[in-house]
Design a protein around this motif. Structure first.
Motif, PDB file in Angstrom:
ATOM      1  N   TRP A   1       0.830  -1.204   0.000  1.00 11.73           N
ATOM      2  CA  TRP A   1       0.000   0.000   0.000  1.00 11.73           C
ATOM      3  C   TRP A   1       0.862   1.250   0.000  1.00 11.73           C
ATOM      4  N   ARG A   2       1.917   1.244   0.795  1.00 14.93           N
ATOM      5  CA  ARG A   2       2.762   2.434   0.917  1.00 14.93           C
ATOM      6  C   ARG A   2       3.479   2.777  -0.379  1.00 14.93           C
ATOM      7  N   ASP A   3       3.577   1.830  -1.309  1.00 13.71           N
ATOM      8  CA  ASP A   3       4.281   2.059  -2.568  1.00 13.71           C
ATOM      9  C   ASP A   3       3.352   2.216  -3.770  1.00 13.71           C
ATOM     10  N   ARG A   4       2.059   2.118  -3.566  1.00  9.05           N
ATOM     11  CA  ARG A   4       1.122   2.146  -4.698  1.00  9.05           C
ATOM     12  C   ARG A   4       1.032   3.502  -5.376  1.00  9.05           C
ATOM     13  N   THR A   5       1.095   4.563  -4.585  1.00  7.31           N
ATOM     14  CA  THR A   5       0.996   5.905  -5.163  1.00  7.31           C
ATOM     15  C   THR A   5       2.027   6.815  -4.499  1.00  7.31           C
ATOM     16  N   GLU A   6       2.288   7.915  -5.161  1.00 10.50           N
ATOM     17  CA  GLU A   6       3.202   8.902  -4.582  1.00 10.50           C
ATOM     18  C   GLU A   6       2.637   9.468  -3.280  1.00 10.50           C
ATOM     19  N   GLU A   7       1.324   9.656  -3.248  1.00 11.90           N
ATOM     20  CA  GLU A   7       0.670  10.154  -2.034  1.00 11.90           C
ATOM     21  C   GLU A   7       0.868   9.178  -0.873  1.00 11.90           C
ATOM     22  N   ASN A   8       0.700   7.885  -1.134  1.00 15.29           N
ATOM     23  CA  ASN A   8       0.910   6.885  -0.082  1.00 15.29           C
ATOM     24  C   ASN A   8       2.352   6.899   0.407  1.00 15.29           C
ATOM     25  N   GLN A   9       3.296   7.081  -0.495  1.00  9.12           N
ATOM     26  CA  GLN A   9       4.701   7.144  -0.102  1.00  9.12           C
ATOM     27  C   GLN A   9       4.950   8.336   0.819  1.00  9.12           C
ATOM     28  N   LYS A  10       4.329   9.469   0.507  1.00  6.34           N
ATOM     29  CA  LYS A  10       4.466  10.656   1.355  1.00  6.34           C
ATOM     30  C   LYS A  10       3.829  10.427   2.731  1.00  6.34           C
ATOM     31  N   LEU A  11       2.661   9.785   2.731  1.00  5.80           N
ATOM     32  CA  LEU A  11       1.992   9.494   3.998  1.00  5.80           C
ATOM     33  C   LEU A  11       2.835   8.548   4.848  1.00  5.80           C
ATOM     34  N   TRP A  12       3.454   7.566   4.218  1.00  5.08           N
ATOM     35  CA  TRP A  12       4.282   6.609   4.959  1.00  5.08           C
ATOM     36  C   TRP A  12       5.479   7.325   5.582  1.00  5.08           C
ATOM     37  N   LYS A  13       6.092   8.225   4.820  1.00 10.00           N
ATOM     38  CA  LYS A  13       7.224   8.990   5.357  1.00 10.00           C
ATOM     39  C   LYS A  13       6.762   9.857   6.522  1.00 10.00           C
ATOM     40  N   GLU A  14       5.601  10.497   6.377  1.00 16.15           N
ATOM     41  CA  GLU A  14       5.056  11.308   7.463  1.00 16.15           C
ATOM     42  C   GLU A  14       4.784  10.442   8.697  1.00 16.15           C
ATOM     43  N   ALA A  15       4.287   9.236   8.468  1.00 17.28           N
ATOM     44  CA  ALA A  15       4.006   8.322   9.577  1.00 17.28           C
ATOM     45  C   ALA A  15       5.289   7.944  10.310  1.00 17.28           C
ATOM     46  N   ILE A  16       6.328   7.596   9.585  1.00 16.69           N
ATOM     47  CA  ILE A  16       7.611   7.235  10.199  1.00 16.69           C
ATOM     48  C   ILE A  16       8.208   8.434  10.914  1.00 16.69           C
ATOM     49  N   ASP A  17       8.119   9.602  10.305  1.00 11.92           N
ATOM     50  CA  ASP A  17       8.603  10.820  10.969  1.00 11.92           C
ATOM     51  C   ASP A  17       7.851  11.050  12.275  1.00 11.92           C
ATOM     52  N   GLY A  18       6.546  10.796  12.267  1.00  8.49           N
ATOM     53  CA  GLY A  18       5.741  10.956  13.485  1.00  8.49           C
ATOM     54  C   GLY A  18       6.180  10.011  14.592  1.00  8.49           C
ATOM     55  N   ILE A  19       6.461   8.780  14.226  1.00  6.99           N
ATOM     56  CA  ILE A  19       6.949   7.807  15.215  1.00  6.99           C
ATOM     57  C   ILE A  19       8.290   8.271  15.775  1.00  6.99           C
ATOM     58  N   ASN A  20       9.148   8.760  14.896  1.00  3.24           N
ATOM     59  CA  ASN A  20      10.460   9.255  15.343  1.00  3.24           C
ATOM     60  C   ASN A  20      10.339  10.481  16.249  1.00  3.24           C
ATOM     61  N   LYS A  21       9.246  11.225  16.120  1.00  3.05           N
ATOM     62  CA  LYS A  21       9.002  12.386  16.989  1.00  3.05           C
ATOM     63  C   LYS A  21       8.418  11.977  18.334  1.00  3.05           C
ATOM     64  N   GLY A  22       8.022  10.703  18.443  1.00  2.00           N
ATOM     65  CA  GLY A  22       7.518  10.230  19.717  1.00  2.00           C
ATOM     66  C   GLY A  22       6.066   9.804  19.747  1.00  2.00           C
ATOM     67  N   TYR A  23       5.355   9.923  18.618  1.00  2.00           N
ATOM     68  CA  TYR A  23       3.976   9.441  18.583  1.00  2.00           C
ATOM     69  C   TYR A  23       3.992   7.916  18.623  1.00  2.00           C
ATOM     70  N   SER A  24       3.037   7.332  19.282  1.00  2.00           N
ATOM     71  CA  SER A  24       3.001   5.870  19.371  1.00  2.00           C
ATOM     72  C   SER A  24       2.674   5.270  18.001  1.00  2.00           C
ATOM     73  N   VAL A  25       3.164   4.060  17.788  1.00  2.00           N
ATOM     74  CA  VAL A  25       2.893   3.357  16.538  1.00  2.00           C
ATOM     75  C   VAL A  25       1.393   3.152  16.362  1.00  2.00           C
ATOM     76  N   THR A  26       0.695   2.875  17.445  1.00  2.00           N
ATOM     77  CA  THR A  26      -0.752   2.674  17.375  1.00  2.00           C
ATOM     78  C   THR A  26      -1.465   3.952  16.942  1.00  2.00           C
ATOM     79  N   THR A  27      -1.053   5.093  17.487  1.00  2.00           N
ATOM     80  CA  THR A  27      -1.658   6.373  17.105  1.00  2.00           C
ATOM     81  C   THR A  27      -1.435   6.645  15.624  1.00  2.00           C
ATOM     82  N   VAL A  28      -0.237   6.406  15.159  1.00  2.00           N
ATOM     83  CA  VAL A  28       0.082   6.639  13.751  1.00  2.00           C
ATOM     84  C   VAL A  28      -0.725   5.688  12.862  1.00  2.00           C
ATOM     85  N   ALA A  29      -0.825   4.429  13.248  1.00  2.00           N
ATOM     86  CA  ALA A  29      -1.596   3.461  12.466  1.00  2.00           C
ATOM     87  C   ALA A  29      -3.070   3.864  12.416  1.00  2.00           C
ATOM     88  N   ARG A  30      -3.611   4.292  13.544  1.00  2.00           N
ATOM     89  CA  ARG A  30      -5.013   4.723  13.580  1.00  2.00           C
ATOM     90  C   ARG A  30      -5.228   5.966  12.714  1.00  2.00           C
TER      91      ARG A  30
END
Length: 76
Positions: free
Chosen positions: A20-49
């Protein structure tokens, strides 16, 4: 009965699935934003939700949590 190697040589099926993360450019951007969020301290569950509820990601929370953790482990 053949060995796995013999079976694999004759097997014609292929996986054409694209993550899913590789299907579109938008998904790739969202995945990067999600990983950046986890690195900032957001929980993996919060990011997944967030991906499920706000970005209409069709994956289950369980799948997302594992894939996010795996991605973070690769880049950490």
């Amino acid at each position: 009965m053949s060995s796995l190697e013999e079976f694999a040589k004759n097997e014609k099926t292929q996986s054409n699935r694209v993550a899913w993360r590789d299907r579109t450019e938008e998904n790739q951007k969202l995945w990067k934003e999600a990983i950046d969020g986890i690195n900032k301290g957001y929980s993996v569950t919060t990011v997944a939700r967030w991906l499920i509820k706000e970005k209409q990601c069709p994956l289950s929370i369980h799948t997302l949590r594992h894939q996010l953790k795996d991605t973070q482990d690769v880049y950490s």
